[in-house]
Design a protein around this motif. Sequence first.
Motif, PDB file in Angstrom:
ATOM      1  N   VAL A   1      10.395 -13.198  -5.983  1.00 25.43           N
ATOM      2  CA  VAL A   1      10.635 -12.313  -7.029  1.00 25.43           C
ATOM      3  C   VAL A   1      11.056 -10.848  -6.390  1.00 25.43           C
ATOM      4  N   ALA A   2      10.243 -10.438  -5.565  1.00 28.28           N
ATOM      5  CA  ALA A   2      10.409  -9.221  -4.819  1.00 28.28           C
ATOM      6  C   ALA A   2      11.743  -9.395  -4.001  1.00 28.28           C
ATOM      7  N   LEU A   3      11.870 -10.118  -3.342  1.00 27.12           N
ATOM      8  CA  LEU A   3      13.342 -10.428  -2.630  1.00 27.12           C
ATOM      9  C   LEU A   3      14.273 -10.509  -3.601  1.00 27.12           C
TER      10      LEU A   3
ATOM     11  N   GLY B   1       9.415  -0.391  -8.418  1.00 29.09           N
ATOM     12  CA  GLY B   1       8.038  -0.746  -8.698  1.00 29.09           C
ATOM     13  C   GLY B   1       7.895  -2.183  -9.241  1.00 29.09           C
ATOM     14  N   VAL B   2       8.937  -3.037  -9.626  1.00 30.45           N
ATOM     15  CA  VAL B   2       8.697  -4.383  -9.647  1.00 30.45           C
ATOM     16  C   VAL B   2       8.321  -4.992  -8.030  1.00 30.45           C
ATOM     17  N   MET B   3       9.212  -4.499  -7.209  1.00 29.73           N
ATOM     18  CA  MET B   3       8.974  -4.990  -5.910  1.00 29.73           C
ATOM     19  C   MET B   3       7.526  -4.819  -5.498  1.00 29.73           C
ATOM     20  N   VAL B   4       7.311  -3.484  -5.562  1.00 32.70           N
ATOM     21  CA  VAL B   4       5.928  -2.921  -5.211  1.00 32.70           C
ATOM     22  C   VAL B   4       4.763  -4.043  -5.819  1.00 32.70           C
ATOM     23  N   ALA B   5       4.944  -4.168  -7.146  1.00 36.90           N
ATOM     24  CA  ALA B   5       4.031  -4.762  -7.917  1.00 36.90           C
ATOM     25  C   ALA B   5       3.834  -6.194  -7.320  1.00 36.90           C
ATOM     26  N   MET B   6       5.036  -6.928  -7.083  1.00 37.04           N
ATOM     27  CA  MET B   6       5.016  -8.223  -6.473  1.00 37.04           C
ATOM     28  C   MET B   6       4.445  -8.215  -5.235  1.00 37.04           C
ATOM     29  N   VAL B   7       4.748  -7.442  -4.305  1.00 39.54           N
ATOM     30  CA  VAL B   7       3.890  -7.386  -2.964  1.00 39.54           C
ATOM     31  C   VAL B   7       2.514  -7.166  -3.009  1.00 39.54           C
ATOM     32  N   SER B   8       1.966  -6.265  -3.973  1.00 35.35           N
ATOM     33  CA  SER B   8       0.831  -6.217  -4.368  1.00 35.35           C
ATOM     34  C   SER B   8      -0.032  -7.283  -4.805  1.00 35.35           C
ATOM     35  N   ALA B   9       0.932  -8.029  -5.784  1.00 38.27           N
ATOM     36  CA  ALA B   9       0.182  -9.302  -6.210  1.00 38.27           C
ATOM     37  C   ALA B   9      -0.052 -10.350  -5.121  1.00 38.27           C
ATOM     38  N   HIS B  10       0.970 -10.321  -4.172  1.00 36.05           N
ATOM     39  CA  HIS B  10       0.811 -11.175  -2.939  1.00 36.05           C
ATOM     40  C   HIS B  10      -0.367 -11.024  -2.108  1.00 36.05           C
ATOM     41  N   SER B  11      -0.860  -9.568  -2.196  1.00 33.91           N
ATOM     42  CA  SER B  11      -1.847  -9.219  -1.493  1.00 33.91           C
ATOM     43  C   SER B  11      -3.208  -9.749  -1.999  1.00 33.91           C
ATOM     44  N   VAL B  12      -3.319  -9.634  -3.393  1.00 36.95           N
ATOM     45  CA  VAL B  12      -4.305  -9.803  -4.193  1.00 36.95           C
ATOM     46  C   VAL B  12      -4.533 -11.343  -4.258  1.00 36.95           C
ATOM     47  N   LEU B  13      -3.429 -12.040  -4.037  1.00 36.62           N
ATOM     48  CA  LEU B  13      -3.404 -13.621  -4.189  1.00 36.62           C
ATOM     49  C   LEU B  13      -3.924 -14.141  -2.844  1.00 36.62           C
ATOM     50  N   ALA B  14      -3.584 -13.382  -1.829  1.00 38.45           N
ATOM     51  CA  ALA B  14      -4.067 -13.711  -0.338  1.00 38.45           C
ATOM     52  C   ALA B  14      -5.346 -13.760  -0.297  1.00 38.45           C
ATOM     53  N   HIS B  15      -5.940 -12.708  -0.959  1.00 39.28           N
ATOM     54  CA  HIS B  15      -7.615 -12.441  -0.887  1.00 39.28           C
ATOM     55  C   HIS B  15      -8.201 -13.306  -1.701  1.00 39.28           C
ATOM     56  N   MET B  16      -7.678 -13.753  -2.765  1.00 32.65           N
ATOM     57  CA  MET B  16      -8.295 -14.882  -3.602  1.00 32.65           C
ATOM     58  C   MET B  16      -8.056 -16.263  -2.766  1.00 32.65           C
TER      59      MET B  16
ATOM     60  N   ALA C   1       7.848  -4.223   4.925  1.00 32.06           N
ATOM     61  CA  ALA C   1       9.199  -4.211   4.332  1.00 32.06           C
ATOM     62  C   ALA C   1       9.341  -3.835   3.193  1.00 32.06           C
ATOM     63  N   VAL C   2       8.509  -3.574   2.307  1.00 34.31           N
ATOM     64  CA  VAL C   2       8.810  -2.962   0.915  1.00 34.31           C
ATOM     65  C   VAL C   2       8.635  -1.362   1.203  1.00 34.31           C
ATOM     66  N   ALA C   3       7.892  -1.091   2.080  1.00 34.47           N
ATOM     67  CA  ALA C   3       7.715   0.555   2.273  1.00 34.47           C
ATOM     68  C   ALA C   3       9.207   0.912   3.194  1.00 34.47           C
ATOM     69  N   MET C   4       9.723   0.092   4.006  1.00 30.54           N
ATOM     70  CA  MET C   4      11.018   0.394   4.697  1.00 30.54           C
ATOM     71  C   MET C   4      12.125   0.407   3.852  1.00 30.54           C
ATOM     72  N   PHE C   5      12.089  -0.437   2.628  1.00 35.92           N
ATOM     73  CA  PHE C   5      13.101  -0.955   1.741  1.00 35.92           C
ATOM     74  C   PHE C   5      12.977   0.503   0.782  1.00 35.92           C
TER      75      PHE C   5
END
Length: 187
Positions: free
Chosen positions: A55-57, A71-86, A115-119
Motif C-alpha cells: 500500500v505504501a509503495l 501520511g498514509v505512507m508513514v502510517a503503513m510503514v509504521s504498521a509494518h514496524s508494529v506487525l514486525a514486533h508482533m 525509504a519513507v524518510a528519503m521520499f
Amino acid sequence: MIASALENLLLWGIYPLWLLAGAGDYLCHRVTDIEHSSGSHESWYHVLQLLVLLVALAVAMLLEMNAMTFGVMVAMVSAHSVLAHMDVSYTDGRRYISPLEQHIHGFMNVLPLVAVAMFGVLHWDEIGTGFDAPILSLASPLTLPSVLLLASFAVLAGIPILEELMRTRRHRAKPSRRHQAGLATIK
C-alpha cells in the motif's frame, strides 16, 4: 542533482537491499522449519507486512504526493514496524531465531523507514502544501517504471511469502524432529 541521487539510492540501493534481506529471511524460515514450528500464524504476519508495504509503495507510485498521501505512507510503514514486533514476539520460543535472522530483521525493519524518510525529503514541497491539495488524485502520467516497480515488489516479495503461507498451512505446525532438536539446544 541531489534529488536524482536520492531517487537512484532508493531504486538501486534501498529497494534491492530490502529484497535481498527478504530473501535471506525466507531462507532462514526454511532452515528453521517454520511449517513445523510457528506455522501459518507467523506466515500471516508476513503477509500483512507485505500488504502494508505494498500500500505504501502503491501510494508513492500512483498518487499525487501531498500531506495526506505521505501520511498514509508513514502510517503503513509504521504498521509494518508494529506487525514486525508482533511477528517476532509470537515466534520467539516457537522457532529458533538465529543471530543472522535477527540481523536480517534489522535491515527489513529499518530500510522501509529510511525509504519513507528519503521520499519525504524528495517531496518536501508537495507534502508542505498540507491538506490544500486534492486528497487522493492519481499521479499523471502513470509511468512504466512505476508499474514495473510495483510488479517487481508483488512478484519478488509476494511469491516467497505466499509460498511460505501455503507450505505452513499444509503442515499445520506439527512439530518435526528437527524443530524439537532446535528447541532443545536453546534451553
